[in-house]
Scaffold this active site. Structure first.
Site, PDB file in Angstrom:
ATOM      1  N   ASN A  30     -10.867  -6.741   4.256  1.00  0.00           N
ATOM      2  CA  ASN A  30      -9.415  -6.887   4.214  1.00  0.00           C
ATOM      3  C   ASN A  30      -8.843  -8.164   4.355  1.00  0.00           C
ATOM      4  O   ASN A  30      -7.584  -8.307   3.961  1.00  0.00           O
ATOM      5  CB  ASN A  30      -9.041  -5.629   5.278  1.00  0.00           C
ATOM      6  CG  ASN A  30      -9.071  -4.442   4.623  1.00  0.00           C
ATOM      7  OD1 ASN A  30      -9.249  -4.011   3.343  1.00  0.00           O
ATOM      8  ND2 ASN A  30      -9.180  -3.257   5.566  1.00  0.00           N
ATOM      9  N   GLY A  75       0.799  -1.262  -0.036  1.00  0.00           N
ATOM     10  CA  GLY A  75       0.025   0.150   0.135  1.00  0.00           C
ATOM     11  C   GLY A  75       0.716   1.296  -0.012  1.00  0.00           C
ATOM     12  O   GLY A  75       0.558   2.122   0.431  1.00  0.00           O
ATOM     13  N   ALA A  76       2.023   1.095  -0.820  1.00  0.00           N
ATOM     14  CA  ALA A  76       3.041   2.045  -0.613  1.00  0.00           C
ATOM     15  C   ALA A  76       2.557   3.490  -0.987  1.00  0.00           C
ATOM     16  O   ALA A  76       3.476   4.594  -0.704  1.00  0.00           O
ATOM     17  CB  ALA A  76       4.305   1.723  -1.101  1.00  0.00           C
ATOM     18  N   ARG A 113     -13.553  -0.385  12.999  1.00  0.00           N
ATOM     19  CA  ARG A 113     -12.614  -1.209  12.249  1.00  0.00           C
ATOM     20  C   ARG A 113     -12.912  -2.570  11.676  1.00  0.00           C
ATOM     21  O   ARG A 113     -12.655  -3.120  10.847  1.00  0.00           O
ATOM     22  CB  ARG A 113     -11.338  -1.139  13.151  1.00  0.00           C
ATOM     23  CG  ARG A 113     -10.631   0.074  13.525  1.00  0.00           C
ATOM     24  CD  ARG A 113      -9.628   0.361  14.047  1.00  0.00           C
ATOM     25  NE  ARG A 113      -9.047   1.570  14.572  1.00  0.00           N
ATOM     26  CZ  ARG A 113      -9.302   2.012  15.849  1.00  0.00           C
ATOM     27  NH1 ARG A 113      -9.901   1.364  16.645  1.00  0.00           N
ATOM     28  NH2 ARG A 113      -8.761   2.991  16.286  1.00  0.00           N
ATOM     29  N   GLY A 155      -2.783  -2.513   8.557  1.00  0.00           N
ATOM     30  CA  GLY A 155      -4.148  -2.532   7.919  1.00  0.00           C
ATOM     31  C   GLY A 155      -5.131  -3.109   8.844  1.00  0.00           C
ATOM     32  O   GLY A 155      -4.774  -4.099   9.452  1.00  0.00           O
ATOM     33  N   HIS A 195      -6.517  -3.415  18.761  1.00  0.00           N
ATOM     34  CA  HIS A 195      -6.504  -2.158  18.259  1.00  0.00           C
ATOM     35  C   HIS A 195      -7.838  -1.833  17.761  1.00  0.00           C
ATOM     36  O   HIS A 195      -8.396  -1.837  16.595  1.00  0.00           O
ATOM     37  CB  HIS A 195      -5.718  -2.048  17.137  1.00  0.00           C
ATOM     38  CG  HIS A 195      -5.633  -0.795  16.443  1.00  0.00           C
ATOM     39  ND1 HIS A 195      -5.338   0.631  17.041  1.00  0.00           N
ATOM     40  CD2 HIS A 195      -6.105  -0.268  15.217  1.00  0.00           C
ATOM     41  CE1 HIS A 195      -5.556   1.501  16.480  1.00  0.00           C
ATOM     42  NE2 HIS A 195      -6.000   1.140  15.081  1.00  0.00           N
ATOM     43  N   ARG A 203      -0.828   7.616  21.594  1.00  0.00           N
ATOM     44  CA  ARG A 203      -1.927   8.747  21.947  1.00  0.00           C
ATOM     45  C   ARG A 203      -2.053   8.975  23.542  1.00  0.00           C
ATOM     46  O   ARG A 203      -2.303   9.985  24.087  1.00  0.00           O
ATOM     47  CB  ARG A 203      -3.214   7.845  21.351  1.00  0.00           C
ATOM     48  CG  ARG A 203      -3.455   8.165  19.955  1.00  0.00           C
ATOM     49  CD  ARG A 203      -4.523   7.531  19.166  1.00  0.00           C
ATOM     50  NE  ARG A 203      -4.645   7.854  17.811  1.00  0.00           N
ATOM     51  CZ  ARG A 203      -5.361   6.918  16.978  1.00  0.00           C
ATOM     52  NH1 ARG A 203      -5.844   5.807  17.307  1.00  0.00           N
ATOM     53  NH2 ARG A 203      -5.374   7.209  15.616  1.00  0.00           N
ATOM     54  N   ARG A 216     -11.324   2.527   7.187  1.00  0.00           N
ATOM     55  CA  ARG A 216     -12.684   2.576   7.523  1.00  0.00           C
ATOM     56  C   ARG A 216     -12.809   4.306   7.186  1.00  0.00           C
ATOM     57  O   ARG A 216     -12.161   5.002   7.343  1.00  0.00           O
ATOM     58  CB  ARG A 216     -13.075   2.344   8.797  1.00  0.00           C
ATOM     59  CG  ARG A 216     -12.596   3.253   9.866  1.00  0.00           C
ATOM     60  CD  ARG A 216     -13.187   2.820  11.351  1.00  0.00           C
ATOM     61  NE  ARG A 216     -12.389   3.399  12.356  1.00  0.00           N
ATOM     62  CZ  ARG A 216     -12.684   3.565  13.636  1.00  0.00           C
ATOM     63  NH1 ARG A 216     -14.050   3.137  13.850  1.00  0.00           N
ATOM     64  NH2 ARG A 216     -11.811   3.897  14.532  1.00  0.00           N
ATOM     65  N   GLY A 251       1.405   4.989   3.706  1.00  0.00           N
ATOM     66  CA  GLY A 251       2.751   4.690   2.564  1.00  0.00           C
ATOM     67  C   GLY A 251       3.478   6.108   2.450  1.00  0.00           C
ATOM     68  O   GLY A 251       4.668   6.132   2.772  1.00  0.00           O
ATOM     69  N   ASP A 301      -1.791   3.731  19.816  1.00  0.00           N
ATOM     70  CA  ASP A 301      -2.515   3.804  21.001  1.00  0.00           C
ATOM     71  C   ASP A 301      -1.712   4.107  22.078  1.00  0.00           C
ATOM     72  O   ASP A 301      -2.146   5.102  23.141  1.00  0.00           O
ATOM     73  CB  ASP A 301      -3.224   2.560  21.067  1.00  0.00           C
ATOM     74  CG  ASP A 301      -4.063   2.106  20.085  1.00  0.00           C
ATOM     75  OD1 ASP A 301      -4.836   2.672  19.372  1.00  0.00           O
ATOM     76  OD2 ASP A 301      -3.845   0.783  19.438  1.00  0.00           O
TER      77      ASP A 301
HETATM   78  P1  NAD Z   1      -5.246   4.448   1.789  1.00  0.00           P
HETATM   79  O1  NAD Z   1      -6.374   3.822   0.997  1.00  0.00           O
HETATM   80  O2  NAD Z   1      -4.675   5.867   1.809  1.00  0.00           O
HETATM   81  O3  NAD Z   1      -3.700   3.529   1.245  1.00  0.00           O
HETATM   82  C1  NAD Z   1      -4.138   2.205   1.277  1.00  0.00           C
HETATM   83  C2  NAD Z   1      -3.291   1.709  -0.180  1.00  0.00           C
HETATM   84  O4  NAD Z   1      -3.293   0.261  -0.064  1.00  0.00           O
HETATM   85  C3  NAD Z   1      -3.813   2.293  -1.467  1.00  0.00           C
HETATM   86  O5  NAD Z   1      -2.795   2.856  -2.188  1.00  0.00           O
HETATM   87  C4  NAD Z   1      -4.306   0.921  -2.146  1.00  0.00           C
HETATM   88  O6  NAD Z   1      -4.114   1.076  -3.573  1.00  0.00           O
HETATM   89  C5  NAD Z   1      -3.372  -0.014  -1.513  1.00  0.00           C
HETATM   90  N1  NAD Z   1      -3.739  -1.437  -1.392  1.00  0.00           N
HETATM   91  C6  NAD Z   1      -5.004  -1.883  -1.114  1.00  0.00           C
HETATM   92  N2  NAD Z   1      -5.169  -3.353  -1.187  1.00  0.00           N
HETATM   93  C7  NAD Z   1      -3.839  -3.711  -1.719  1.00  0.00           C
HETATM   94  C8  NAD Z   1      -3.153  -4.712  -1.887  1.00  0.00           C
HETATM   95  N3  NAD Z   1      -3.862  -6.002  -1.681  1.00  0.00           N
HETATM   96  N4  NAD Z   1      -1.980  -4.982  -1.847  1.00  0.00           N
HETATM   97  C9  NAD Z   1      -1.062  -3.810  -2.071  1.00  0.00           C
HETATM   98  N5  NAD Z   1      -1.877  -2.580  -1.813  1.00  0.00           N
HETATM   99  C10 NAD Z   1      -2.862  -2.393  -1.567  1.00  0.00           C
HETATM  100  O7  NAD Z   1      -5.388   3.889   3.217  1.00  0.00           O
HETATM  101  P2  NAD Z   1      -4.215   4.253   4.566  1.00  0.00           P
HETATM  102  O8  NAD Z   1      -4.888   5.479   5.084  1.00  0.00           O
HETATM  103  O9  NAD Z   1      -3.076   4.373   4.089  1.00  0.00           O
HETATM  104  O10 NAD Z   1      -4.568   3.028   5.608  1.00  0.00           O
HETATM  105  C11 NAD Z   1      -4.161   1.750   5.350  1.00  0.00           C
HETATM  106  C12 NAD Z   1      -4.720   0.677   6.356  1.00  0.00           C
HETATM  107  O11 NAD Z   1      -4.102   1.227   7.680  1.00  0.00           O
HETATM  108  C13 NAD Z   1      -6.217   0.912   6.833  1.00  0.00           C
HETATM  109  O12 NAD Z   1      -6.590  -0.185   6.826  1.00  0.00           O
HETATM  110  C14 NAD Z   1      -6.139   1.613   7.873  1.00  0.00           C
HETATM  111  O13 NAD Z   1      -7.656   1.498   8.518  1.00  0.00           O
HETATM  112  C15 NAD Z   1      -5.112   1.323   8.587  1.00  0.00           C
HETATM  113  N6  NAD Z   1      -4.423   1.967   9.596  1.00  0.00           N
HETATM  114  C16 NAD Z   1      -4.271   0.986  10.907  1.00  0.00           C
HETATM  115  C17 NAD Z   1      -3.659   2.069  11.915  1.00  0.00           C
HETATM  116  C18 NAD Z   1      -3.249   1.319  13.363  1.00  0.00           C
HETATM  117  O14 NAD Z   1      -3.118   1.828  14.170  1.00  0.00           O
HETATM  118  N7  NAD Z   1      -3.269  -0.070  13.345  1.00  0.00           N
HETATM  119  C19 NAD Z   1      -3.785   3.435  11.851  1.00  0.00           C
HETATM  120  C20 NAD Z   1      -4.133   4.129  10.895  1.00  0.00           C
HETATM  121  C21 NAD Z   1      -4.731   3.107   9.488  1.00  0.00           C
HETATM  122  C1  LMR Z   2      -6.704   4.860  14.061  1.00  0.00           C
HETATM  123  O1  LMR Z   2      -6.485   4.201  14.953  1.00  0.00           O
HETATM  124  O2  LMR Z   2      -6.521   5.963  13.712  1.00  0.00           O
HETATM  125  C2  LMR Z   2      -6.628   3.836  12.759  1.00  0.00           C
HETATM  126  O3  LMR Z   2      -6.870   2.581  13.408  1.00  0.00           O
HETATM  127  C3  LMR Z   2      -7.621   4.268  11.922  1.00  0.00           C
HETATM  128  C4  LMR Z   2      -9.286   3.820  12.270  1.00  0.00           C
HETATM  129  O4  LMR Z   2      -9.931   3.197  11.394  1.00  0.00           O
HETATM  130  O5  LMR Z   2      -9.558   4.187  13.537  1.00  0.00           O
END
Ligand code: NAD
Ligand code: LMR
Length: 330
Positions: free
Chosen positions: A107, A13-14, A100, A132, A189, A164, A94, A19, A161
């Site tokens: 996903n 997802g770079a 989530r 993700g 999470h 935060r 989301r 990314g 978390d």
């Molecule tokens: P985004 O939509 O901006 O970017 C996601 C990227 O992933 C897109 O460019 C998409 O083309 C790519 N992608 C989708 N499916 C793919 C696959 N199978 N293989 C390779 N690339 C793929 O989303 P984002 O804001 O960067 O968030 C990404 C994920 O991180 C989300 O699931 C979000 O909920 C999660 N997230 C987690 C946390 C945490 O604390 N754990 C915090 C924030 C966001």
């Molecule tokens: C966050 O904690 O900010 C991420 O997991 C994105 C979300 O869906 O809350």
């Protein structure tokens, strides 16, 4: 240029939001240090490869001395080829009004394919961080698909978390974030996670002796941390990105070097049965990392009755998420 063997970092997802904020600090040496070359192996969906070329051009334009090579691809095995660290970000975020966990069936399947590709192509000792969402259960899926890699090497991100929580507590206490230690994130999470302030310290003092507003600690503090992701989506219209990327940098960097004495880092890792959490569930615990880059779950933490109930709630939620993806666990 340093003579060290480059570390191969795969990022999925770079070209996405996270990314875009994640690649530049890695390239600048924030994870592995200022003398460690890296090779960036970037995975995107075919539809986003053009955008990824733009990101790559910007990386080139930074002229990072530590970047030896940049690979861009939509083939997972190419991206994970010999990777030493896999940062699994690519997946759908989301939107407003969603939990989530609502992302789980959409996903989850991504992490079947990526777990298999890691199994087929990555360094056997590769370390994996799943970002993700829902990250704990996506990590469980990937881990179960990658039989060749040690299960211990699969982790999910609760560092955001932790960060935060530290920021909220420091503001309340009027201290610096680095004055606070032993703040642990337990469980999922998600909105059930438990930020345990009861074992935390500010300097040499117990945090609960410094912050005497115990109603705030047990109420608004916990719910603010639990709901922070939603609050950011409500405000920005998009999920957190720069803070998430920074937390991933913190997680990866802290997994690479020994934890300072008296500090804990929160990581969601496969449970070994500690604290009664079912073995194999990807559960966030306070951890420490040793000089070999191996983490240990901190043992002997005392949890009062309320804390134990909160840990049980988040454990129940993860057990139920696991049941929802039973068919994806290989
Ligand atoms: P985004 O939509 O901006 O970017 C996601 C990227 O992933 C897109 O460019 C998409 O083309 C790519 N992608 C989708 N499916 C793919 C696959 N199978 N293989 C390779 N690339 C793929 O989303 P984002 O804001 O960067 O968030 C990404 C994920 O991180 C989300 O699931 C979000 O909920 C999660 N997230 C987690 C946390 C945490 O604390 N754990 C915090 C924030 C966001
Ligand atoms: C966050 O904690 O900010 C991420 O997991 C994105 C979300 O869906 O809350």
């Amino acid at each position: 240029m340093s003579q060290k063997t480059p570390i191969r970092v795969a990022v999925t997802g770079a070209a996405g939001q996270i990314g875009y904020s994640l690649l530049f600090p890695i390239a600048a040496g924030h994870v592995f240090g200022p003398d460690q070359p890296v090779i960036l192996q970037l995975l995107e969906l075919p539809v986003a490869l053009n955008a990824l070329q733009g990101v790559r051009m910007e990386l080139d334009d930074c002229a990072f001395p530590l970047v030896q090579e940049i690979i861009t691809t939509s083939d997972a095995e190419t991206a994970f080829g010999d990777a030493d660290l896999c940062l699994l970000v690519g997946s759908k975020p989301r939107g407003p009004g969603m939990l989530r966990a609502d992302l789980i069936r959409e996903n989850g399947p991504i992490f079947v394919g990526q777990g298999k590709a890691i199994d087929a192509a990555a360094n056997q000792n590769t370390k994996v961080l799943v970002v993700g969402n829902p990250c704990n259960t996506n990590c469980l899926i990937a881990m179960n698909q990658a039989k060749r890699v040690n299960r211990r090497n699969f982790t999910a991100m609760t560092r955001l978390d932790q960060n935060r929580a530290l920021s909220q507590l420091a503001a309340k206490a009027g201290c610096g974030v680095s004055d606070i230690s032993k703040l642990g994130i337990w469980g999922n999470h998600s909105k059930t996670m438990y930020p345990d302030y009861t074992n935390a310290f500010i300097g040499e003092k117990r945090l609960t002796d410094v912050i005497d507003d115990h109603a705030w600690l047990d109420g608004d503090f916990i719910s603010t941390v639990q709901q922070r992701g939603k609050a950011i989506i409500d405000a920005r219209g998009k999920s957190s990105a720069a803070s998430a990327a920074w937390a991933a940098i913190d997680h990866a960097a802290d997994w690479h070097r020994p934890t300072a004495d008296g500090e804990w880092v929160s990581m969601a890792v496969p449970s070994d049965g500690s604290y009664g959490i079912p073995e194999g569930l990807i559960f966030s615990f306070p951890c420490t990392v040793d000089a070999d880059g191996e983490y240990q779950i901190v043992q002997g933490i005392e949890l009062d009755e309320k804390a134990r109930a909160r840990v049980q709630t988040t454990c129940d939620e993860l057990t139920s998420e696991r049941d929802t993806v039973k068919d994806l666990l290989g």
